[in-house]
Design a protein around this motif. Sequence first.
Motif, PDB file in Angstrom:
ATOM      1  N   PHE A 133      14.366  13.039  -3.926  1.00 62.22           N
ATOM      2  CA  PHE A 133      14.115  12.222  -3.004  1.00 62.22           C
ATOM      3  C   PHE A 133      13.376  12.545  -1.641  1.00 62.22           C
ATOM      4  N   PHE A 134      12.574  12.158  -1.322  1.00 63.17           N
ATOM      5  CA  PHE A 134      11.812  12.649  -0.097  1.00 63.17           C
ATOM      6  C   PHE A 134      11.345  11.599   0.894  1.00 63.17           C
ATOM      7  N   ILE A 135      11.176  11.979   2.260  1.00 60.36           N
ATOM      8  CA  ILE A 135      10.539  11.033   3.217  1.00 60.36           C
ATOM      9  C   ILE A 135       9.525  11.946   3.569  1.00 60.36           C
ATOM     10  N   GLY A 136       8.339  11.077   3.806  1.00 62.94           N
ATOM     11  CA  GLY A 136       7.101  11.686   4.351  1.00 62.94           C
ATOM     12  C   GLY A 136       6.371  10.899   5.458  1.00 62.94           C
ATOM     13  N   GLU A 137       6.015  11.313   6.354  1.00 60.47           N
ATOM     14  CA  GLU A 137       5.195  10.708   7.567  1.00 60.47           C
ATOM     15  C   GLU A 137       3.815  10.548   7.234  1.00 60.47           C
ATOM     16  N   TYR A 138       3.142   9.401   7.780  1.00 56.60           N
ATOM     17  CA  TYR A 138       1.954   8.919   7.527  1.00 56.60           C
ATOM     18  C   TYR A 138       1.518   8.489   8.840  1.00 56.60           C
ATOM     19  N   GLN A 139       0.171   8.520   9.039  1.00 60.35           N
ATOM     20  CA  GLN A 139      -0.743   7.725   9.950  1.00 60.35           C
ATOM     21  C   GLN A 139      -2.009   7.209   9.247  1.00 60.35           C
ATOM     22  N   ALA A 140      -2.517   6.250  10.052  1.00 63.31           N
ATOM     23  CA  ALA A 140      -3.521   5.587   9.558  1.00 63.31           C
ATOM     24  C   ALA A 140      -4.792   6.488   8.939  1.00 63.31           C
ATOM     25  N   SER A 141      -4.869   7.452   9.867  1.00 67.78           N
ATOM     26  CA  SER A 141      -5.864   8.322   9.498  1.00 67.78           C
ATOM     27  C   SER A 141      -5.815   9.369   8.397  1.00 67.78           C
ATOM     28  N   ASP A 142      -4.545   9.424   8.003  1.00 66.41           N
ATOM     29  CA  ASP A 142      -4.041  10.182   6.540  1.00 66.41           C
ATOM     30  C   ASP A 142      -4.666   9.689   5.377  1.00 66.41           C
ATOM     31  N   ARG A 143      -5.071   8.457   5.414  1.00 70.17           N
ATOM     32  CA  ARG A 143      -5.538   7.413   4.285  1.00 70.17           C
ATOM     33  C   ARG A 143      -7.115   7.973   3.941  1.00 70.17           C
ATOM     34  N   VAL A 144      -6.965   8.509   2.730  1.00 71.82           N
ATOM     35  CA  VAL A 144      -8.462   8.969   1.998  1.00 71.82           C
ATOM     36  C   VAL A 144      -8.986   8.386   1.079  1.00 71.82           C
ATOM     37  N   HIS A 145      -8.190   7.305   0.522  1.00 72.10           N
ATOM     38  CA  HIS A 145      -8.874   6.429  -0.510  1.00 72.10           C
ATOM     39  C   HIS A 145      -7.965   5.097  -0.718  1.00 72.10           C
ATOM     40  N   ALA A 146      -8.370   4.251  -1.251  1.00 70.61           N
ATOM     41  CA  ALA A 146      -7.344   3.166  -1.524  1.00 70.61           C
ATOM     42  C   ALA A 146      -6.263   3.166  -2.322  1.00 70.61           C
ATOM     43  N   GLY A 147      -5.978   4.283  -3.218  1.00 61.32           N
ATOM     44  CA  GLY A 147      -4.670   4.473  -3.833  1.00 61.32           C
ATOM     45  C   GLY A 147      -4.812   3.564  -5.129  1.00 61.32           C
ATOM     46  N   GLY A 148      -3.827   3.061  -5.609  1.00 61.13           N
ATOM     47  CA  GLY A 148      -3.783   2.431  -7.082  1.00 61.13           C
ATOM     48  C   GLY A 148      -3.271   2.966  -8.053  1.00 61.13           C
ATOM     49  N   GLY A 149      -3.214   4.395  -8.084  1.00 63.42           N
ATOM     50  CA  GLY A 149      -2.800   5.223  -9.321  1.00 63.42           C
ATOM     51  C   GLY A 149      -3.857   5.592  -9.982  1.00 63.42           C
ATOM     52  N   VAL A 150      -3.240   6.333 -11.214  1.00 65.11           N
ATOM     53  CA  VAL A 150      -4.152   6.750 -12.280  1.00 65.11           C
ATOM     54  C   VAL A 150      -4.587   5.663 -13.519  1.00 65.11           C
ATOM     55  N   VAL A 151      -5.644   5.244 -13.537  1.00 66.05           N
ATOM     56  CA  VAL A 151      -6.197   4.346 -14.636  1.00 66.05           C
ATOM     57  C   VAL A 151      -5.802   4.792 -15.945  1.00 66.05           C
ATOM     58  N   ASP A 152      -6.097   6.153 -16.403  1.00 57.86           N
ATOM     59  CA  ASP A 152      -5.624   6.629 -17.456  1.00 57.86           C
ATOM     60  C   ASP A 152      -4.217   6.730 -18.056  1.00 57.86           C
ATOM     61  N   GLU A 153      -3.349   6.524 -17.022  1.00 58.84           N
ATOM     62  CA  GLU A 153      -1.965   6.322 -17.258  1.00 58.84           C
ATOM     63  C   GLU A 153      -1.484   4.817 -17.112  1.00 58.84           C
ATOM     64  N   GLY A 154      -2.328   3.959 -17.140  1.00 59.93           N
ATOM     65  CA  GLY A 154      -2.106   2.664 -17.156  1.00 59.93           C
ATOM     66  C   GLY A 154      -1.590   2.108 -15.776  1.00 59.93           C
ATOM     67  N   GLU A 155      -1.837   2.887 -14.712  1.00 64.56           N
ATOM     68  CA  GLU A 155      -1.417   2.255 -13.263  1.00 64.56           C
ATOM     69  C   GLU A 155      -2.410   1.490 -12.700  1.00 64.56           C
ATOM     70  N   ASP A 156      -1.835   0.430 -12.061  1.00 71.20           N
ATOM     71  CA  ASP A 156      -2.432  -0.583 -11.222  1.00 71.20           C
ATOM     72  C   ASP A 156      -1.756  -1.052 -10.443  1.00 71.20           C
ATOM     73  N   LEU A 157      -1.913  -0.260  -9.261  1.00 75.02           N
ATOM     74  CA  LEU A 157      -0.790  -0.452  -8.084  1.00 75.02           C
ATOM     75  C   LEU A 157      -1.558  -1.240  -6.711  1.00 75.02           C
ATOM     76  N   ASP A 158      -0.633  -2.018  -6.156  1.00 72.10           N
ATOM     77  CA  ASP A 158      -1.203  -2.645  -4.812  1.00 72.10           C
ATOM     78  C   ASP A 158      -0.513  -1.689  -3.826  1.00 72.10           C
ATOM     79  N   VAL A 159      -1.044  -1.385  -2.805  1.00 73.80           N
ATOM     80  CA  VAL A 159      -0.372  -0.538  -1.715  1.00 73.80           C
ATOM     81  C   VAL A 159      -0.036  -1.460  -0.477  1.00 73.80           C
ATOM     82  N   LEU A 160       1.099  -1.536  -0.264  1.00 74.98           N
ATOM     83  CA  LEU A 160       1.848  -2.316   0.846  1.00 74.98           C
ATOM     84  C   LEU A 160       2.306  -1.709   1.825  1.00 74.98           C
ATOM     85  N   GLU A 161       1.879  -2.245   3.206  1.00 73.63           N
ATOM     86  CA  GLU A 161       2.568  -1.468   4.365  1.00 73.63           C
ATOM     87  C   GLU A 161       3.461  -2.855   4.846  1.00 73.63           C
ATOM     88  N   MET A 162       4.641  -2.426   5.322  1.00 73.61           N
ATOM     89  CA  MET A 162       5.611  -3.358   6.037  1.00 73.61           C
ATOM     90  C   MET A 162       6.320  -2.776   6.879  1.00 73.61           C
TER      91      MET A 162
END
Length: 198
Positions: A133-162
């Motif tokens: 288990f890890f904790i990681g820090e992020y800033q808005a400027s650290d976002r480099v793409h929309a995310g969502g996972g790897v399609v070939d692995e069947g991933e289809d994720l929504d990214v949520l900020e709360m």
Amino acid sequence: MIATQDRVRIVSTQVLSDDWYLLKKTTFDFLRRDGSWQRQSRETYDRGDGAAILLLNRQANTVILTRQFRYPAFVNGHDGMLIEAAAGLLDNASPEQRIRAEAEEETGYIVQKVQKVFEAYMSPGSVTEKLHFFIGEYQASDRVHAGGGVVDEGEDLDVLEMTLNDALLAIRQGVIVDAKTIMLLQYIALNPIQENKE
């Protein structure tokens, strides 16, 4: 005290499935506390070890989570759409290497600082997996793409900020029901995040 390895005698091992991951049935004799041997049989599901990370913005007091479909939860009465911290199997990488890559794949954020906070067996009665288990820090400027996972692995994720408070409330309301995510959110709630010294 007798070492645990001296209390277990493997009698037989049978592979039940080797499709998605490895499912085995093992029969063994176990030395009980009263000195008697008892024959037992257990199935173990081996999918390898994994890692999970909660992305936190300390200044904004927000977290990044994902929402994705989980078939086992679906067949157990949930709608299947689970809100989770980013996570994945190690696949022969170190836990820190893997979780940095997984965080970027799933959330679109490059993680600058990571801090390992604990390890845990998630379902030790039947699954061999240990999670890092890890904790990681992020800033808005650290976002480099929309995310969502790897399609070939069947991933289809929504990214949520709360906000952290909203995420903790979602646990109490039964909206967040994923164990690894609950553990990381409660860790943050109970432990002020320290600067990563690395």
